[in-house]
Design a protein around this motif. Sequence first.
Motif, PDB file in Angstrom:
ATOM      1  N   PHE A   1       0.975  -1.390   0.063  1.00  0.00           N
ATOM      2  CA  PHE A   1      -0.078  -0.011  -0.084  1.00  0.00           C
ATOM      3  C   PHE A   1       0.959   1.512   0.063  1.00  0.00           C
ATOM      4  N   ARG A   2       0.344   2.276  -0.742  1.00  0.00           N
ATOM      5  CA  ARG A   2       1.151   3.578  -0.972  1.00  0.00           C
ATOM      6  C   ARG A   2       0.185   4.678  -0.247  1.00  0.00           C
TER       7      ARG A   2
ATOM      8  N   ALA B   1      -2.580 -17.947  10.062  1.00  0.00           N
ATOM      9  CA  ALA B   1      -3.399 -16.783   9.972  1.00  0.00           C
ATOM     10  C   ALA B   1      -2.807 -15.450  10.763  1.00  0.00           C
ATOM     11  N   ALA B   2      -1.644 -15.629  11.475  1.00  0.00           N
ATOM     12  CA  ALA B   2      -0.875 -14.428  11.869  1.00  0.00           C
ATOM     13  C   ALA B   2      -0.672 -13.110  10.891  1.00  0.00           C
ATOM     14  N   GLN B   3      -0.445 -12.029  11.463  1.00  0.00           N
ATOM     15  CA  GLN B   3      -0.466 -11.020  10.451  1.00  0.00           C
ATOM     16  C   GLN B   3       0.844 -10.196  11.023  1.00  0.00           C
ATOM     17  N   SER B   4       1.691  -9.834   9.893  1.00  0.00           N
ATOM     18  CA  SER B   4       2.786  -8.979  10.130  1.00  0.00           C
ATOM     19  C   SER B   4       2.681  -7.795   9.055  1.00  0.00           C
ATOM     20  N   ILE B   5       2.780  -6.539   9.463  1.00  0.00           N
ATOM     21  CA  ILE B   5       2.945  -5.323   8.678  1.00  0.00           C
ATOM     22  C   ILE B   5       3.896  -4.487   8.811  1.00  0.00           C
ATOM     23  N   LEU B   6       4.760  -4.027   7.829  1.00  0.00           N
ATOM     24  CA  LEU B   6       5.553  -3.204   7.851  1.00  0.00           C
ATOM     25  C   LEU B   6       5.264  -1.917   7.356  1.00  0.00           C
ATOM     26  N   ILE B   7       5.440  -0.755   8.175  1.00  0.00           N
ATOM     27  CA  ILE B   7       5.152   0.629   7.980  1.00  0.00           C
ATOM     28  C   ILE B   7       6.618   1.600   7.637  1.00  0.00           C
ATOM     29  N   THR B   8       6.944   2.066   6.535  1.00  0.00           N
ATOM     30  CA  THR B   8       8.163   2.632   6.508  1.00  0.00           C
ATOM     31  C   THR B   8       7.992   3.932   5.440  1.00  0.00           C
ATOM     32  N   ASP B   9       8.799   4.742   5.417  1.00  0.00           N
ATOM     33  CA  ASP B   9       8.698   5.894   4.337  1.00  0.00           C
ATOM     34  C   ASP B   9       9.816   5.946   3.372  1.00  0.00           C
ATOM     35  N   ASP B  10      10.412   4.455   3.238  1.00  0.00           N
ATOM     36  CA  ASP B  10      11.640   4.506   2.482  1.00  0.00           C
ATOM     37  C   ASP B  10      11.366   3.403   1.517  1.00  0.00           C
ATOM     38  N   GLU B  11      10.792   3.332   0.353  1.00  0.00           N
ATOM     39  CA  GLU B  11      10.535   2.500  -0.757  1.00  0.00           C
ATOM     40  C   GLU B  11      11.784   1.323  -0.855  1.00  0.00           C
ATOM     41  N   ALA B  12      12.910   1.837  -1.154  1.00  0.00           N
ATOM     42  CA  ALA B  12      13.999   1.148  -1.271  1.00  0.00           C
ATOM     43  C   ALA B  12      14.214   0.100  -0.066  1.00  0.00           C
ATOM     44  N   PHE B  13      14.037   0.586   1.042  1.00  0.00           N
ATOM     45  CA  PHE B  13      14.258  -0.294   2.204  1.00  0.00           C
ATOM     46  C   PHE B  13      13.290  -1.058   2.361  1.00  0.00           C
ATOM     47  N   ALA B  14      12.032  -0.848   2.041  1.00  0.00           N
ATOM     48  CA  ALA B  14      11.036  -1.936   2.036  1.00  0.00           C
ATOM     49  C   ALA B  14      11.420  -3.102   1.107  1.00  0.00           C
TER      50      ALA B  14
ATOM     51  N   GLY C   1       0.213 -10.655   5.240  1.00  0.00           N
ATOM     52  CA  GLY C   1       1.268  -9.561   5.096  1.00  0.00           C
ATOM     53  C   GLY C   1       1.116  -8.193   4.608  1.00  0.00           C
ATOM     54  N   ALA C   2       1.831  -7.209   4.867  1.00  0.00           N
ATOM     55  CA  ALA C   2       1.439  -6.069   4.141  1.00  0.00           C
ATOM     56  C   ALA C   2       2.825  -5.155   4.434  1.00  0.00           C
ATOM     57  N   VAL C   3       3.034  -4.248   3.142  1.00  0.00           N
ATOM     58  CA  VAL C   3       4.121  -3.466   3.493  1.00  0.00           C
ATOM     59  C   VAL C   3       3.321  -2.038   3.054  1.00  0.00           C
ATOM     60  N   VAL C   4       3.587  -1.068   3.963  1.00  0.00           N
ATOM     61  CA  VAL C   4       2.832   0.381   3.679  1.00  0.00           C
ATOM     62  C   VAL C   4       3.747   1.336   3.702  1.00  0.00           C
ATOM     63  N   ILE C   5       3.933   2.092   2.447  1.00  0.00           N
ATOM     64  CA  ILE C   5       4.825   3.164   2.238  1.00  0.00           C
ATOM     65  C   ILE C   5       3.992   4.312   2.568  1.00  0.00           C
ATOM     66  N   ALA C   6       4.448   4.979   3.606  1.00  0.00           N
ATOM     67  CA  ALA C   6       3.664   6.376   4.157  1.00  0.00           C
ATOM     68  C   ALA C   6       4.827   7.131   4.856  1.00  0.00           C
ATOM     69  N   PRO C   7       4.472   8.316   4.918  1.00  0.00           N
ATOM     70  CA  PRO C   7       5.246   9.244   5.911  1.00  0.00           C
ATOM     71  C   PRO C   7       5.295   8.620   7.235  1.00  0.00           C
TER      72      PRO C   7
END
Length: 430
Positions: free
Chosen positions: A4-5, A262-275, A303-309
Amino acid sequence: MRRFRYSDPGFETAFTAFVEERRETPEDVDAIVRDVLAAVRAEGLAALLRFAREFDRVELDEHSIRVSEAEIAESAAACKAEVRDAIAFAAGRIRAYHERQRPADQRFTDEAGVELGWRWGPLESVGVYVPGGRAAYPSTVLMNAVPAAVAGVGRIAMVTPPGRLEPAVLAAAQAAGVTEIWRVGGAQAVAALAYGAGPIRPVDKIVGPGSAFVTAAKRRVYGAVGIDALAGPSEIVVVADGANDPEWIAADLLSQAEHDPAAQSILITDDEAFAARVEAAVEAQLRTLATGEDAAASWRDHGAVVIAPLDHAPRLVDLIAPEHVEFAVEAPERLADRVRHAGAMFLGRHAPEAIGDYVAGSNHVLPTSRAARFSSGLSLYDFLKRTSFVKCDEAAFAALAPATIALAEAEGLPAHARSAAIRMGNRRPS
């Protein structure tokens, strides 16, 4: 795994829908659980022994259903020395943390001369459910039983599915102050703790996680007995900037993914290259992880990766209301202090969630499935009751009686009104 962005149109709608997806096992277990509870309530020990044969393929009797003190001592002694030491270390830290939660009794006299207050006291008995099957969980024993012992609970009854009892689990039971251990699992164990069954006496409250059957059983017996919570699949949110080692963050994400598909892991970061580097590290670590099958399914499906400030991270965390959230950033309090809904927070690059699961001292029994919006993790308060008291002399009673009578009459409860009026020499109302 989904990406998600924050800048994408429709982000809010799409991410909210993702967060609200159900992750519980879709099987319909309630009808089975209802029948199991009814059987144990009606037949007692006979039902437990029958279910042990049917569900666990184990033959038990009224004696072998209980783990003897000799078995506990022998098995605990067989636990590896480094594990015993770790258990003792963890138990000491958990005990010290929960001792600090002890509330004070209070007694005071207000301006009307009424003596008021409250006192705290422990529950008499608690049942601790310790899962079997996927792994041995000495940490579950410690996190549930140590606070009960600190609270002063006199009887701590542990139930766990029959089969081989891991030495580490029995060593943890010894260290935590468990007073009895029974070879019974599933919904039937919950029924035995709630209603009693043969030698297993009922308890006042049941704590501890379990399968969908255990959770459904806890839901059904609530009221006859207290419960801690209805636990769902594990979850973690990691808020991280690009200054982190992506291998560290990948390991943190997988630390919850490995619990359950069924567990869930989410990364929130502002750095798309790091993601992208974290995603690659997750895939690489999955290839060598003994629990990789479950972890891969969790990461793939939930799972999810969120690119956000990062300044928006607290609002996103509140929307998720996760069981665990890590802030792997500089000055983590700057973000963490703005979060309202989280079971536990881990602050800084050197505070992975795993230390909270074992040795930090705080409790790892935490609200899941967005329940952090309205509930807290397990604590000393779960094993205490508060009783209030009121003491009036004649003058204090006279100050309270007129309003008591007026309110009782307004509610149409004449006996309530008479109870106050009669002490004033006035038998109103008729």
